[in-house]
Design a protein around this motif. Structure first.
Motif, PDB file in Angstrom:
ATOM      1  N   ASP A  16     -65.479  44.832 108.912  1.00 47.81           N
ATOM      2  CA  ASP A  16     -65.371  45.327 107.544  1.00 47.81           C
ATOM      3  C   ASP A  16     -64.042  44.883 106.929  1.00 47.81           C
ATOM      4  OD1 ASP A  16     -66.269  46.679 105.311  1.00 47.81           O
ATOM      5  OD2 ASP A  16     -65.504  48.608 105.957  1.00 47.81           O
ATOM      6  N   LEU A  17     -62.978  45.004 107.711  1.00 51.59           N
ATOM      7  CA  LEU A  17     -61.658  44.548 107.263  1.00 51.59           C
ATOM      8  C   LEU A  17     -61.680  43.046 106.986  1.00 51.59           C
ATOM      9  CD1 LEU A  17     -58.590  44.703 106.868  1.00 51.59           C
ATOM     10  CD2 LEU A  17     -58.335  44.575 109.348  1.00 51.59           C
ATOM     11  N   ALA A  18     -62.226  42.276 107.915  1.00 49.78           N
ATOM     12  CA  ALA A  18     -62.232  40.824 107.755  1.00 49.78           C
ATOM     13  C   ALA A  18     -63.034  40.404 106.527  1.00 49.78           C
ATOM     14  CB  ALA A  18     -62.800  40.163 109.014  1.00 49.78           C
ATOM     15  N   MET A  19     -64.208  40.996 106.329  1.00 45.57           N
ATOM     16  CA  MET A  19     -65.040  40.632 105.185  1.00 45.57           C
ATOM     17  C   MET A  19     -64.352  40.972 103.873  1.00 45.57           C
ATOM     18  SD  MET A  19     -67.716  39.199 106.438  1.00 45.57           S
ATOM     19  CE  MET A  19     -66.517  38.556 107.621  1.00 45.57           C
ATOM     20  N   MET A  20     -63.682  42.120 103.827  1.00 44.52           N
ATOM     21  CA  MET A  20     -63.055  42.562 102.594  1.00 44.52           C
ATOM     22  C   MET A  20     -61.915  41.645 102.173  1.00 44.52           C
ATOM     23  SD  MET A  20     -61.407  46.272 101.623  1.00 44.52           S
ATOM     24  CE  MET A  20     -59.971  46.129 102.669  1.00 44.52           C
ATOM     25  N   VAL A  21     -61.053  41.290 103.130  1.00 49.21           N
ATOM     26  CA  VAL A  21     -59.831  40.590 102.741  1.00 49.21           C
ATOM     27  C   VAL A  21     -60.002  39.075 102.679  1.00 49.21           C
ATOM     28  CG1 VAL A  21     -58.363  42.417 103.618  1.00 49.21           C
ATOM     29  CG2 VAL A  21     -58.956  40.495 105.112  1.00 49.21           C
ATOM     30  N   VAL A  22     -60.923  38.511 103.463  1.00 54.64           N
ATOM     31  CA  VAL A  22     -61.090  37.059 103.450  1.00 54.64           C
ATOM     32  C   VAL A  22     -62.087  36.636 102.378  1.00 54.64           C
ATOM     33  CG1 VAL A  22     -61.818  35.045 104.790  1.00 54.64           C
ATOM     34  CG2 VAL A  22     -60.484  36.853 105.882  1.00 54.64           C
ATOM     35  N   LEU A  23     -63.172  37.385 102.228  1.00 61.07           N
ATOM     36  CA  LEU A  23     -64.257  36.955 101.360  1.00 61.07           C
ATOM     37  C   LEU A  23     -64.508  37.865 100.165  1.00 61.07           C
ATOM     38  CD1 LEU A  23     -66.731  36.028 104.223  1.00 61.07           C
ATOM     39  CD2 LEU A  23     -65.378  34.444 102.860  1.00 61.07           C
TER      40      LEU A  23
END
Length: 336
Positions: free
Chosen positions: A287-294
């Motif tokens: 969830d963190l990765a999807m929010m900040v990268v994409l």
């Protein structure tokens, strides 16, 4: 106590790298750092303004700030990016909640674009090395998930399947290899399809199955454009979390347009639980990765259903959980 010890260990690692000159900041490092710091100040504001925000918003800022610095460090120095990425992971236990409610948007947007001045997908198109690394990572996912997708549902009544945004084709190849009556279409951007054409069959392909490639065709296009008709199943595996809600609805509407009346849209993704047990740890990190990268997000089953309903689709049957990674298979059809 465990989390505190993790952070202390990581800090010691960082100090060692600097002391032993494993990391010597260059002029480029300083430039990237200054740009990221300026962007963070512009968005976060003063300490006083932060104190006036809700705690959940401040924690959301913390997550994105950590990610911004991690991404910048990955650009200039891999080991230090590992350090900060691990530090962010160590904080996951106190970030075991959904950061931003659906439809409320994200304060920072996609942090990747803030750091590099272009969206992640543009970077992927412009950087051959990044594209190769991304393909390799997605192939690992496909090798683990593809066989499960192929066996999780009954494909007996289907004839043609389209893997939308299917990358280099690992999941589709696994499905065709297991079900010899199926034909498949891989739909992705032209540069991705070009790499998929050169990609060798997956290691899990059964011995003696030599016609998988002959039953697989390629369609180089954006999946936001009208999709080719004539497929019984439209597969979306690891796609929707990459996108914000409005983009997901756009894509699902394209699926509904191309879907025959008795067809299915099969979504394979992590599903956020309303509980916060240990099994949700990888989902929280994603969830963190999807929010900040994409600029995307992981979602609950209810949130997936809301997006589908807005596109004219409805859940056909209860979702099927995978034995690992928090994955579920959700099958949607045209709303009657």
């Amino acid at each position: 106590m465990g989390m505190r010890q993790d952070i202390e260990d990581l800090a010691k690692e960082a100090e060692w790298q600097i002391r032993e000159h494993k990391w010597v900041p260059s002029a480029n490092d300083h430039t990237v750092a200054a740009r990221v710091a300026a962007d963070l100040r512009a968005v976060v504001g003063t300490p006083q303004s932060q104190q006036e925000l809700l705690a959940v918003t401040r924690l959301g800022h913390l997550r994105e700030a950590l990610a911004a610095v991690t991404i910048a460090l990955a650009y200039v120095h891999g080991p230090m990016a590992w350090f900060l990425g691990a530090a962010a992971t160590a904080l996951t236990p106190i970030l075991h909640w959904r950061a931003m409610p659906a439809r409320h948007g994200h304060t920072f947007g996609a942090t990747w674009a803030k750091v590099f001045g272009e969206l992640f997908w543009q970077s992927l198109s412009n950087d051959a090395r990044l594209a190769a690394d991304f393909d390799a990572a997605m192939s690992v996912h496909a090798a683990a998930v593809g066989p499960w997708v192929a066996g999780a549902r009954d494909w007996g009544a289907d004839n043609r399947v389209a893997d939308i945004g299917g990358g280099t084709g690992g999941t589709l190849r696994s499905t065709l290899a297991r079900h010899s009556h199926l034909t498949g279409t891989l739909i992705d951007l032209p540069e991705t399809v070009a790499r998929a054409r050169d990609n060798s069959p997956t290691p899990d392909e059964p011995t003696g199955t030599t016609d998988t490639a002959a039953r697989m065709t390629f369609c180089p296009q954006s999946f936001f454009a009208p999709l080719p008709p004539g497929h019984d199943v439209l597969l979306l595996a690891h796609i929707l979390p990459d996108w914000a809600d409005d983009d997901c609805v756009r894509l699902l509407r394209r699926c509904a347009e191309a879907l025959p009346d008795a067809g299915s849209v099969v979504v394979v993704d992590r599903v956020v639980s309303v509980d916060s047990g240990e099994e949700q740890l990888p989902v929280s990190q994603r969830d963190l990765a999807m929010m900040v990268v994409l600029g995307g997000r992981e979602r609950t089953e209810h949130e997936f259903c809301l997006l589908a309903a807005e596109a004219g689709l409805e859940l056909l049957r209860p979702s099927l959980p995978a034995p690992h990674q928090g994955l579920h298979l959700l099958e949607f059809g045209k709303r009657q």
